[in-house]
Scaffold this motif. Structure first.
Motif, mmCIF file in Angstrom:
data_model
loop_
_atom_site.group_PDB
_atom_site.id
_atom_site.type_symbol
_atom_site.label_atom_id
_atom_site.label_comp_id
_atom_site.label_asym_id
_atom_site.label_seq_id
_atom_site.Cartn_x
_atom_site.Cartn_y
_atom_site.Cartn_z
ATOM 1 N N UNK A 111 0.812 -1.225 0.000
ATOM 2 C CA UNK A 111 0.000 0.000 0.000
ATOM 3 C C UNK A 111 0.846 1.278 0.000
ATOM 4 N N UNK A 112 1.835 1.435 0.914
ATOM 5 C CA UNK A 112 2.656 2.655 0.859
ATOM 6 C C UNK A 112 3.647 2.684 -0.305
ATOM 7 N N UNK A 113 4.038 1.492 -0.811
ATOM 8 C CA UNK A 113 5.031 1.443 -1.883
ATOM 9 C C UNK A 113 4.397 1.599 -3.266
ATOM 10 N N UNK A 114 3.237 0.940 -3.472
ATOM 11 C CA UNK A 114 2.588 0.929 -4.780
ATOM 12 C C UNK A 114 1.343 1.801 -4.829
ATOM 13 N N UNK A 115 0.868 2.221 -3.669
ATOM 14 C CA UNK A 115 -0.348 3.012 -3.609
ATOM 15 C C UNK A 115 -1.615 2.188 -3.694
ATOM 16 N N UNK A 116 -1.509 0.866 -3.510
ATOM 17 C CA UNK A 116 -2.677 -0.004 -3.547
ATOM 18 C C UNK A 116 -2.418 -1.220 -2.664
ATOM 19 N N UNK A 117 -3.492 -1.788 -2.120
ATOM 20 C CA UNK A 117 -3.361 -2.950 -1.251
ATOM 21 C C UNK A 117 -3.128 -4.236 -2.039
ATOM 22 N N UNK A 118 -3.584 -4.257 -3.285
ATOM 23 C CA UNK A 118 -3.511 -5.506 -4.050
ATOM 24 C C UNK A 118 -3.441 -5.210 -5.528
ATOM 25 N N UNK A 119 -2.637 -5.953 -6.234
ATOM 26 C CA UNK A 119 -2.621 -5.934 -7.700
ATOM 27 C C UNK A 119 -2.581 -7.391 -8.175
ATOM 28 N N UNK A 120 -3.216 -7.647 -9.296
ATOM 29 C CA UNK A 120 -3.261 -9.018 -9.806
ATOM 30 C C UNK A 120 -2.044 -9.283 -10.679
ATOM 31 N N UNK A 121 -0.861 -9.122 -10.097
ATOM 32 C CA UNK A 121 0.339 -9.434 -10.855
ATOM 33 C C UNK A 121 0.720 -10.900 -10.621
ATOM 34 N N UNK A 122 1.748 -11.367 -11.305
ATOM 35 C CA UNK A 122 2.064 -12.795 -11.312
ATOM 36 C C UNK A 122 2.448 -13.310 -9.930
ATOM 37 N N UNK A 123 3.275 -12.578 -9.184
ATOM 38 C CA UNK A 123 3.734 -13.068 -7.888
ATOM 39 C C UNK A 123 2.585 -13.134 -6.886
ATOM 40 N N UNK A 124 1.823 -12.057 -6.762
ATOM 41 C CA UNK A 124 0.740 -12.032 -5.775
ATOM 42 C C UNK A 124 -0.335 -13.062 -6.114
ATOM 43 N N UNK A 125 -0.657 -13.165 -7.391
ATOM 44 C CA UNK A 125 -1.693 -14.115 -7.796
ATOM 45 C C UNK A 125 -1.252 -15.554 -7.556
ATOM 46 N N UNK A 126 -0.006 -15.881 -7.868
ATOM 47 C CA UNK A 126 0.482 -17.254 -7.679
ATOM 48 C C UNK A 126 0.581 -17.605 -6.195
ATOM 49 N N UNK A 127 0.899 -16.640 -5.338
ATOM 50 C CA UNK A 127 0.924 -16.904 -3.893
ATOM 51 C C UNK A 127 -0.500 -17.108 -3.384
ATOM 52 N N UNK A 128 -1.457 -16.348 -3.913
ATOM 53 C CA UNK A 128 -2.859 -16.561 -3.548
ATOM 54 C C UNK A 128 -3.317 -17.961 -3.972
#
Length: 239
Positions: A111-128
């Protein structure tokens, strides 16, 4: 190692080992927390960089725990060994907890680094997806009353989930993503300054010891549960 596949030998070997692991895990956690709070802020990220000392070890242990689950599932499915099945089952809950912690701390850091709590990028989505595999594994075992059938079905799902591990690991290299590339293990050496490297490595060692302590304790508990269940079944037949 294969000698420990015998439940009795495993129980004897791990009886003195488990308390030591708990002590080591607590000691390393206390040292790691102290190093994390005494480390200076980053020149770009400020104090939010401290989330790294929780997030990175949690992410690594989420992958490590699923590797343990998947490998144990393989031995349970191929060799039908009850101890391997107990090991796979015992890895699911702590692995899911570490993965959930990685997702939560990643959002807090993003959130402080990207300005959002979540993005559907490859790393976050694959960890989900990894987290969902954990939940699916535990739900499948709970949904089937027959333990043997539940173990086989869950083992197959556990093996399928192994496909996701290299995707999680190399997603930042294979696809364009907001998530930063590897900083600790990479070509040319680590990109982290020693002041950040010491607390990070300490926390990773603490998480590793904690996982082993929880995992072995859970396996021992599962062995005892199955023994009690077997005794009850035998007593019921005799009655």
């Amino acid at each position: 190692m294969f000698g420990l596949a015998n439940p009795q030998r495993f129980m004897s070997f791990t009886r003195p080992l488990v308390p030591v692991l708990w002590v080591v895990a607590v000691a390393l956690l206390l040292v790691g927390i102290w190093l994390s709070f005494t480390a200076p802020g980053d020149y770009q990220q400020g104090d939010t960089v401290r989330i790294m000392f929780v997030h990175v070890p949690a992410s690594s242990l989420g992958l490590m725990a699923y590797s343990a689950l998947g490998i144990s599932s393989f031995f349970a499915l191929v060799f039908r060994h009850p101890l391997a099945d107990a090991a796979a089952r015992a890895a699911a809950l702590p692995g899911a907890a570490f993965t959930l912690l990685a997702l939560v701390t990643g959002s807090l850091w993003g959130q402080p680094m990207w300005g959002t709590w979540w993005v559907w990028d490859a790393r976050l989505t694959s960890v989900l997806v990894l987290f969902l595999f954990y939940l699916g594994y535990m739900a499948l075992r709970s949904a089937i009353d027959d333990e043997a059938r539940a173990a086989r079905a869950a083992a197959i799902l556990g093996l399928v989930g192994l496909i996701n591990l290299p995707i999680v690991k190399f997603s930042v290299d294979w696809w364009n993503t907001l998530h930063q590339p590897a900083s600790l293990l990479r070509e040319g050496g680590t990109a982290l300054a020693p002041v950040f490297l010491a607390p990070l490595l300490t926390m990773m060692a603490a998480y590793g010891a904690l996982f082993l302590a929880v995992w072995l304790t859970s396996i021992r508990t599962e062995i005892v549960r199955r023994r009690v269940q077997s005794i009850r079944a035998r007593m019921a037949l005799e009655a």
